[in-house]
Design a protein around this motif. Sequence first.
Motif, PDB file in Angstrom:
ATOM      1  N   UNK A 174       0.870  -1.176   0.035  1.00 36.53           N
ATOM      2  CA  UNK A 174       0.132  -0.041  -0.226  1.00 36.53           C
ATOM      3  C   UNK A 174       0.939   1.029  -0.183  1.00 36.53           C
ATOM      4  N   UNK A 175       0.763   2.010  -1.096  1.00 40.11           N
ATOM      5  CA  UNK A 175       1.587   3.247  -1.256  1.00 40.11           C
ATOM      6  C   UNK A 175       0.654   4.492  -1.194  1.00 40.11           C
ATOM      7  N   UNK A 176      -0.617   4.064  -1.275  1.00 35.80           N
ATOM      8  CA  UNK A 176      -1.539   5.297  -1.387  1.00 35.80           C
ATOM      9  C   UNK A 176      -2.742   4.937  -0.404  1.00 35.80           C
ATOM     10  N   UNK A 177      -2.491   4.898   0.882  1.00 31.92           N
ATOM     11  CA  UNK A 177      -3.575   4.397   1.751  1.00 31.92           C
ATOM     12  C   UNK A 177      -4.862   5.271   1.659  1.00 31.92           C
ATOM     13  N   UNK A 178      -4.805   6.816   1.350  1.00 35.63           N
ATOM     14  CA  UNK A 178      -5.990   7.466   0.984  1.00 35.63           C
ATOM     15  C   UNK A 178      -6.831   6.848  -0.179  1.00 35.63           C
ATOM     16  N   UNK A 179      -6.383   6.043  -1.053  1.00 36.42           N
ATOM     17  CA  UNK A 179      -7.216   5.453  -1.963  1.00 36.42           C
ATOM     18  C   UNK A 179      -7.664   4.096  -1.809  1.00 36.42           C
ATOM     19  N   UNK A 180      -7.443   3.755  -0.689  1.00 35.43           N
ATOM     20  CA  UNK A 180      -8.103   2.482  -0.301  1.00 35.43           C
ATOM     21  C   UNK A 180      -9.330   2.313  -0.124  1.00 35.43           C
ATOM     22  N   UNK A 181      -9.901   1.497  -0.832  1.00 38.06           N
ATOM     23  CA  UNK A 181     -11.416   1.086  -0.726  1.00 38.06           C
ATOM     24  C   UNK A 181     -11.511  -0.457  -0.220  1.00 38.06           C
ATOM     25  N   UNK A 182     -11.944  -0.842   0.928  1.00 40.18           N
ATOM     26  CA  UNK A 182     -12.009  -2.306   1.444  1.00 40.18           C
ATOM     27  C   UNK A 182     -12.807  -3.319   0.683  1.00 40.18           C
ATOM     28  N   UNK A 183     -13.808  -2.523  -0.179  1.00 41.59           N
ATOM     29  CA  UNK A 183     -14.769  -3.392  -1.041  1.00 41.59           C
ATOM     30  C   UNK A 183     -13.931  -3.729  -2.385  1.00 41.59           C
TER      31      UNK A 183
END
Length: 293
Positions: free
Chosen positions: A157-166
């Motif tokens: 994960x290099x962009x945690x702000x873009x993570x969507x758990x779905x």
Amino acid sequence: MRTACVDIGGTYIKTAVLEDGRLSSLQETSTNAAAGAEQMLRNVAELVHGMPGVQCVGISTAGEVEPQTGRIRFACNIPGYTGMNPKTLLEQQLGLPVAVENDVNAAAMGEYAFGAAKGKQDFLMLTFGTGIGGAAFAGGQLYRGSLGSAGEFGGLITHPEAVDPACQGTGSYERYASTTALVKRVSARFPELTDGRAIFARLEDDSVRAEVDGWIREISYGLVSLIHAFDPEAVVLGGGVMKQDYIQSQLARQLQPLLKPSFRGCRLIPAQLGNQAGLMGAGYLAGRCAGLE
């Protein structure tokens, strides 16, 4: 010793004979993935039958491989491949010892035995293409992890702000630093640039170069974490896009200031074997597993 080498991809199957560190009889045929995994493995057996005098078989393959058994734990690009055991099936059909390895692991073995990482005991290899593949060597041995799937560096994960758990894969390294990500990034501004070759042909355009530099910065973010985590003596960079001298020079320039001073001795090295790395690594592994090397 003559070893049959097979590289199974979602689109093509490459075959060759490895002898005395050299490949011969290179051939490329369609995987015909739509016909399913069983037919694909029958085709592989026929190709190996056409290689006289081989003593063992090395398979480099797409998908996650269970190293102890050769079973395919997961593969998404060949229908029916998940759960199959090409090692067992091909040994039954060919009467020869067969070794099976994930394609990026096999490529790293090829670079270790014959290419850019020869003589290096602790190194990482990353391949940049549709996604990002990886492998790690520690103490001269491939590090596999508990299930044999270590090296999935594209999942960092290099962009945690873009993570969507779905949505699996969001925020990940390969979403921002793969060759696919480069093309997506540049073509959003320049729709006529639809592949890496076209993009690098336009580097004299400051706006295009700025986007490429931004993409190289994304590569460096992942490398910083990996170098600090593994403390390798070198990182081997593979994939067709890494043949660009501009990437190598810019990456070295961008990466160094981000590393702790004690880690700046790690070298970035372009892969040497190109698309033959997986074949050579599979052959090397097969010889070792068969006790013939």
